[in-house]
Motif scaffolding. Structure first.
Motif, PDB file in Angstrom:
ATOM      1  N   PRO A  90       0.854  -1.192   0.000  1.00 45.01           N
ATOM      2  CA  PRO A  90       0.000   0.000   0.000  1.00 45.01           C
ATOM      3  C   PRO A  90       0.893   1.248   0.000  1.00 45.01           C
ATOM      4  N   VAL A  91       0.347   2.380  -0.371  1.00 43.94           N
ATOM      5  CA  VAL A  91       1.158   3.598  -0.456  1.00 43.94           C
ATOM      6  C   VAL A  91       1.627   4.059   0.924  1.00 43.94           C
ATOM      7  N   ASP A  92       0.734   4.057   1.932  1.00 38.76           N
ATOM      8  CA  ASP A  92       1.063   4.658   3.228  1.00 38.76           C
ATOM      9  C   ASP A  92       1.149   3.678   4.392  1.00 38.76           C
ATOM     10  N   GLU A  93       1.143   2.377   4.108  1.00 42.47           N
ATOM     11  CA  GLU A  93       1.167   1.391   5.192  1.00 42.47           C
ATOM     12  C   GLU A  93       2.283   0.391   4.951  1.00 42.47           C
ATOM     13  N   GLN A  94       2.467  -0.501   5.923  1.00 39.64           N
ATOM     14  CA  GLN A  94       3.490  -1.533   5.799  1.00 39.64           C
ATOM     15  C   GLN A  94       3.081  -2.539   4.716  1.00 39.64           C
ATOM     16  N   PRO A  95       4.058  -3.047   3.972  1.00 35.49           N
ATOM     17  CA  PRO A  95       3.747  -4.058   2.960  1.00 35.49           C
ATOM     18  C   PRO A  95       3.380  -5.388   3.616  1.00 35.49           C
ATOM     19  N   GLN A  96       2.667  -6.221   2.875  1.00 39.91           N
ATOM     20  CA  GLN A  96       2.281  -7.544   3.367  1.00 39.91           C
ATOM     21  C   GLN A  96       2.719  -8.596   2.364  1.00 39.91           C
ATOM     22  N   MET A  97       3.267  -9.701   2.884  1.00 34.31           N
ATOM     23  CA  MET A  97       3.777 -10.772   2.037  1.00 34.31           C
ATOM     24  C   MET A  97       2.812 -11.946   2.056  1.00 34.31           C
ATOM     25  N   ALA A  98       2.625 -12.538   0.889  1.00 34.35           N
ATOM     26  CA  ALA A  98       1.844 -13.770   0.775  1.00 34.35           C
ATOM     27  C   ALA A  98       2.695 -14.783   0.018  1.00 34.35           C
ATOM     28  N   ALA A  99       2.666 -16.034   0.464  1.00 34.08           N
ATOM     29  CA  ALA A  99       3.472 -17.072  -0.184  1.00 34.08           C
ATOM     30  C   ALA A  99       2.568 -18.025  -0.948  1.00 34.08           C
ATOM     31  N   GLY A 100       3.068 -18.503  -2.068  1.00 32.64           N
ATOM     32  CA  GLY A 100       2.344 -19.510  -2.825  1.00 32.64           C
ATOM     33  C   GLY A 100       1.591 -18.944  -4.008  1.00 32.64           C
ATOM     34  N   ALA A 101       1.141 -19.859  -4.858  1.00 30.81           N
ATOM     35  CA  ALA A 101       0.395 -19.480  -6.056  1.00 30.81           C
ATOM     36  C   ALA A 101      -1.050 -19.189  -5.662  1.00 30.81           C
ATOM     37  N   LEU A 102      -1.408 -17.932  -5.635  1.00 35.79           N
ATOM     38  CA  LEU A 102      -2.754 -17.524  -5.233  1.00 35.79           C
ATOM     39  C   LEU A 102      -3.672 -17.476  -6.443  1.00 35.79           C
ATOM     40  N   PRO A 103      -4.953 -17.822  -6.252  1.00 36.38           N
ATOM     41  CA  PRO A 103      -5.902 -17.661  -7.363  1.00 36.38           C
ATOM     42  C   PRO A 103      -6.183 -16.180  -7.598  1.00 36.38           C
ATOM     43  N   LYS A 104      -6.637 -15.878  -8.808  1.00 45.58           N
ATOM     44  CA  LYS A 104      -6.865 -14.482  -9.192  1.00 45.58           C
ATOM     45  C   LYS A 104      -7.843 -13.785  -8.250  1.00 45.58           C
ATOM     46  N   GLU A 105      -8.886 -14.487  -7.821  1.00 42.56           N
ATOM     47  CA  GLU A 105      -9.866 -13.855  -6.928  1.00 42.56           C
ATOM     48  C   GLU A 105      -9.231 -13.416  -5.613  1.00 42.56           C
ATOM     49  N   THR A 106      -8.260 -14.192  -5.124  1.00 44.12           N
ATOM     50  CA  THR A 106      -7.566 -13.810  -3.895  1.00 44.12           C
ATOM     51  C   THR A 106      -6.757 -12.544  -4.120  1.00 44.12           C
ATOM     52  N   PHE A 107      -6.069 -12.465  -5.265  1.00 48.68           N
ATOM     53  CA  PHE A 107      -5.343 -11.241  -5.594  1.00 48.68           C
ATOM     54  C   PHE A 107      -6.286 -10.047  -5.578  1.00 48.68           C
ATOM     55  N   LYS A 108      -7.447 -10.192  -6.215  1.00 48.58           N
ATOM     56  CA  LYS A 108      -8.388  -9.071  -6.319  1.00 48.58           C
ATOM     57  C   LYS A 108      -8.890  -8.650  -4.942  1.00 48.58           C
ATOM     58  N   LYS A 109      -9.102  -9.619  -4.050  1.00 51.57           N
ATOM     59  CA  LYS A 109      -9.556  -9.305  -2.697  1.00 51.57           C
ATOM     60  C   LYS A 109      -8.471  -8.539  -1.943  1.00 51.57           C
ATOM     61  N   VAL A 110      -7.226  -8.982  -2.056  1.00 43.01           N
ATOM     62  CA  VAL A 110      -6.124  -8.290  -1.367  1.00 43.01           C
ATOM     63  C   VAL A 110      -5.918  -6.897  -1.972  1.00 43.01           C
ATOM     64  N   ILE A 111      -6.040  -6.777  -3.279  1.00 49.17           N
ATOM     65  CA  ILE A 111      -5.914  -5.457  -3.917  1.00 49.17           C
ATOM     66  C   ILE A 111      -6.979  -4.515  -3.355  1.00 49.17           C
ATOM     67  N   SER A 112      -8.179  -5.026  -3.169  1.00 53.36           N
ATOM     68  CA  SER A 112      -9.268  -4.215  -2.616  1.00 53.36           C
ATOM     69  C   SER A 112      -9.050  -3.923  -1.132  1.00 53.36           C
ATOM     70  N   ASP A 113      -8.746  -4.966  -0.333  1.00 49.44           N
ATOM     71  CA  ASP A 113      -8.677  -4.820   1.133  1.00 49.44           C
ATOM     72  C   ASP A 113      -7.381  -4.169   1.611  1.00 49.44           C
ATOM     73  N   VAL A 114      -6.254  -4.553   1.047  1.00 48.85           N
ATOM     74  CA  VAL A 114      -4.960  -4.078   1.530  1.00 48.85           C
ATOM     75  C   VAL A 114      -4.484  -2.846   0.755  1.00 48.85           C
ATOM     76  N   LEU A 115      -4.615  -2.898  -0.563  1.00 46.75           N
ATOM     77  CA  LEU A 115      -4.131  -1.781  -1.378  1.00 46.75           C
ATOM     78  C   LEU A 115      -5.191  -0.693  -1.553  1.00 46.75           C
ATOM     79  N   LYS A 116      -6.427  -0.994  -1.158  1.00 45.91           N
ATOM     80  CA  LYS A 116      -7.536  -0.029  -1.218  1.00 45.91           C
ATOM     81  C   LYS A 116      -7.780   0.449  -2.653  1.00 45.91           C
ATOM     82  N   VAL A 117      -7.697  -0.501  -3.610  1.00 43.52           N
ATOM     83  CA  VAL A 117      -7.920  -0.172  -5.018  1.00 43.52           C
ATOM     84  C   VAL A 117      -9.054  -1.042  -5.518  1.00 43.52           C
ATOM     85  N   GLU A 118     -10.006  -0.425  -6.210  1.00 44.46           N
ATOM     86  CA  GLU A 118     -11.126  -1.181  -6.790  1.00 44.46           C
ATOM     87  C   GLU A 118     -10.934  -1.301  -8.275  1.00 44.46           C
TER      88      GLU A 118
END
Length: 118
Positions: A90-118
């Protein structure tokens, strides 16, 4: 397309860990970094997802890739033990690491929840 990072471009675009002890993001929009290797099967599964995300969120987030075989210092700086490892920044917060091959829907959820981007 995701942008390949070298140590030099990482220090400039993401985090200059040689000058800063505390996390200080250098980018102007949220970012995702895919730590991968060419020989890694799960990494090959994530690669097309990263390309789709780079297109879908073009102008909203930056999508980067780091080849851990070629950029061992960067992999070491983040303590990468297994690949793929995905760093969500995220621009103003600590980064978060995820390990493993994530499905696309998980990426989209993290982009929305952590990166605050829709």
């Amino acid at each position: 397309m995701p942008v390949q990072l070298t140590k030099e471009t990482f220090l400039e675009k993401v985090f200059n860990y040689e000058e800063n002890k505390e996390w200080k993001f250098e980018g102007d929009k949220p970012a995702i970094i895919d730590f991968y290797a060419d020989w890694c099967g799960p990494c090959k599964m994530v690669a097309p997802i990263m390309e789709e995300l780079a297109q879908e969120y073009d102008g909203k987030i930056d999508v980067y890739k780091i080849n851990t075989d070629e950029q061992q210092e960067l992999a070491g700086a983040f303590g990468i033990q297994s690949i793929p490892s995905i760093l969500f920044i995220p621009v103003d917060e600590q980064p978060q690491m995820a390990a493993g091959a994530l499905p696309k829907e998980t990426f989209k959820k993290v982009i929305s929840d952590v990166l605050k981007v829709e």
